[in-house]
Design an enzyme around this catalytic site. Structure first.
Site, PDB file in Angstrom:
ATOM      1  CB  ALA A 119      10.463  18.614 -25.135  1.00 21.90           C
ATOM      2  CB  CYS A 120      12.893  14.416 -22.148  1.00 19.50           C
ATOM      3  SG  CYS A 120      12.280  14.612 -20.460  1.00 19.50           S
TER       4      CYS A 120
END
Length: 605
Positions: A119-120
């Site tokens: 995830a970013c």
């Protein structure tokens, strides 16, 4: 002795937030642990946790009824609960958060099955590049891997409970917070997306050496013959709760974001009437008319009514949708809420628009399949366009007019209520306010009354506030008049309840209700029902949705002020008398005194 950190937060950010914090501090002290609690309240964040506090903590407790940013707690054992859980049984939460003495299993050797999450912050490029890096790195090492991507359009390649159960290693490559509750009992390694993009195989090798067991025996009580019991329970819970959270959570997310707009707008409108009364006497009640344009009172009215009140329905709808579909739901939800205002469907239309937007966007997110290289088009182009188009057309052609007609009918009915009917409605709202004191039923009554402010219906909110002030005020008075019905600690707590009562914080009565619900709750409901009934039957109106006794000093904020004061006092006295009748006298040890108890028989007889 363990060092624990905690965060407490509730939708209003007032009573439950601080009561949960205090309960955790006392329970930790009793158990011989240290705890530092951050409160995210209506006045902002207090006692904020530093990076050093978090780094030194053995575990994190999140006692919250709203979404909390967990980014800074990555890699830590996290215990999640509601504020009411913390208030009622803080010792259990402290026990769950205490560090386990169980040793971490040795790093596995040979082929592994790796699962992970990437995830970013934007949820587009880095998220998927990191996933490809980990999958490619696992293949190079001869391992199998399944990586879940938590992107801007939700989760992709979602890990099932079976995937997690058979995993030997969990790798989290994320630059945002990731919920680790599913991985209790598993070896977990946390890093950022960049190392996974650069060299996925090196990240996996590092994880083999450095991964630690997440939350083993954090809840205690697992069967020793079943070492994976906790992990299985956590996986089962995650599977049960997978997908969309409950209706109430979505609604409360919207309400919690809406409340600051309603409170600010209501108080500004009340101040506008007050200033108008000082400037123009009795005519100040008409300060909203164009002939007063340019005056301070008229300007404050426009800021409150056109500014803050103009935004509260779009914000309500937007954050309901946000709770359901995450960021992609926010724009369609807010636009749907704005259209609810245009169509005259008000807060009812806003609630419907929020749920429509959330579920439509969630369906689009899951239905539209694109190659990874084109995933960025979904959050930036497809979901806002298609979500807004669908919600907009439904609001304008299908939902807006019928709901507007229903809202108009409701408004007309409320404004035309006779004294008896108004009293019955006030009694119902009052009883709801005292039933669970900050819980779902209390919030339903308050949300209904607050939403009607936009339709210029001010009677229900007056009844709601009077009834909400009554429970803690009654307990304050009862601890003075009937001291022998309460323990020493409760008598001291009664003073704090009085302060909370005049501030319209109903939650101040919760500790008393938790100790003796069968006597306290009915007593409080009867008094609150009386306060609400008198307020509505007397035609009392309130133009500010909060503020307690302090609002009463603002000129023209309350219509028929003498009877409003009578309503509050009558409800308080009735509940106080009921408490004195139903609660039994206590002895020096805090135990009920039993009359005509049989005398002990002498052994010599």
């Amino acid at each position: 002795m363990a060092h624990i950190v905690a965060v407490t937060a509730c939708p209003t950010g007032i009573a439950h937030t601080f009561m949960a914090a205090e309960a955790l501090r006392r329970a930790a002290q009793t158990a011989g642990h240290t705890v530092r609690v951050e409160t995210q309240g209506s006045v902002g964040t207090q006692d904020a946790l530093s990076a050093a506090d978090i780094a030194a903590a053995a575990a994190v407790i999140l006692a919250a009824d709203v979404n909390i940013d967990e980014t800074r707690f990555a890699g830590k054992t996290v215990v999640r609960a509601s504020t009411q859980d913390a208030i009622r049984d803080a010792a259990a939460l402290i026990g769950r958060a205490a560090p386990s003495s169980a040793a971490a299993p040795a790093a596995a050797s040979g082929p592994l099955h790796v699962v992970g999450i990437t995830a970013c912050p934007t949820g587009i490029a880095h998220t998927f590049m990191a996933a490809e890096g980990l999958e490619g790195g696992a293949r190079k090492l001869g391992y199998t891997a399944k990586i879940e991507t938590q992107g801007s359009v939700g989760a992709g390649n979602t890990l099932t409970p079976e995937d997690i159960q058979k995993a030997d290693l969990v790798v989290i490559a994320a630059d945002t917070n990731v919920d680790l509750s599913r991985f209790t009992g598993k070896r977990v390694y946390v890093t950022g997306t960049k190392p996974a993009i650069k060299d996925g195989s090196e990240v996996i090798r590092t994880a083999q050496a450095q991964a630690t067991v997440h939350g083993v025996a954090a809840t205690g009580g697992a069967d020793a013959s079943s070492p994976d019991y906790v992990a299985q329970a956590a996986a089962a819970k995650a599977s049960k709760n997978a997908g969309v959270p409950p209706f109430y959570k979505h609604l409360m997310t919207g309400v919690s974001h809406m409340l600051p707009f309603v409170v600010a707008g209501g108080l500004l409108i009340a101040l506008a009437f007050a200033i108008g009364s000082f400037q123009f006497g009795d005519q100040g009640i008409f300060i909203y008319e164009d002939k007063y344009a340019g005056t301070l009172g008229n300007t404050l009215f426009k800021i409150g009514a056109n500014g803050a009140f103009g935004l509260f329905v779009p914000v309500l709808a937007g954050y309901i949708a946000f709770s359901i579909a995450d960021r992609p739901g926010l724009a369609p939800g807010m636009i749907g809420g704005f259209l609810a205002g245009l169509t005259g469907s008000g807060f009812l239309g806003g609630i419907i628009a929020g749920f429509l937007a959330g579920y439509i966007v969630l369906w689009l997110t899951r239905s539209i399949k694109l190659p990874r290289t084109l995933e960025g088009l979904k959050p930036t182009l497809l979901l806002p366009l298609l979500g807004t188009l669908a919600v907009g057309l439904l609001m304008m052609f299908v939902i807006g007019k019928p709901v507007a007609a229903a809202l108009t009918g409701l408004t007309t009915w409320l404004q035309g209520l006779g004294n008896t009917s108004a009293g019955l409605l006030g009694a119902l709202l009052g009883a709801m306010m005292a039933f669970d004191m900050g819980g779902p039923i209390n919030k339903a009554a308050y949300t209904f009354s607050t939403g009607l402010l936009g339709a210029k219906v001010y009677g229900p909110i007056a009844a709601t506030m009077a009834a909400g002030m009554t429970p803690p005020l009654a307990l304050f008075l009862a601890t003075l008049v009937f001291k022998n019905r309460f323990t020493k600690d409760e008598v001291e707590a009664g003073k704090a309840a009085g302060v909370l009562g005049i501030s319209f914080i109903t939650e101040g009565a919760i500790p008393f209700a938790a100790r003796d619900p069968l006597r306290v709750i009915p007593s409080l409901m009867i008094g609150s029902a009386a306060a609400g009934a008198i307020s509505m039957a007397a035609g009392c109106l309130l133009r500010a949705p909060h503020g307690g006794i302090f609002v009463l000093f603002i000129p023209n904020a309350v219509t028929n002020l003498p009877m409003y004061v009578v309503a509050i006092l009558a409800g308080t006295v009735i509940s106080t008398v009921m408490l004195g009748v139903l609660k039994k006298p206590l002895d020096a040890d805090g135990l009920p005194i039993v009359k005509n108890a049989p005398q002990a028989v002498n052994a010599a007889d």
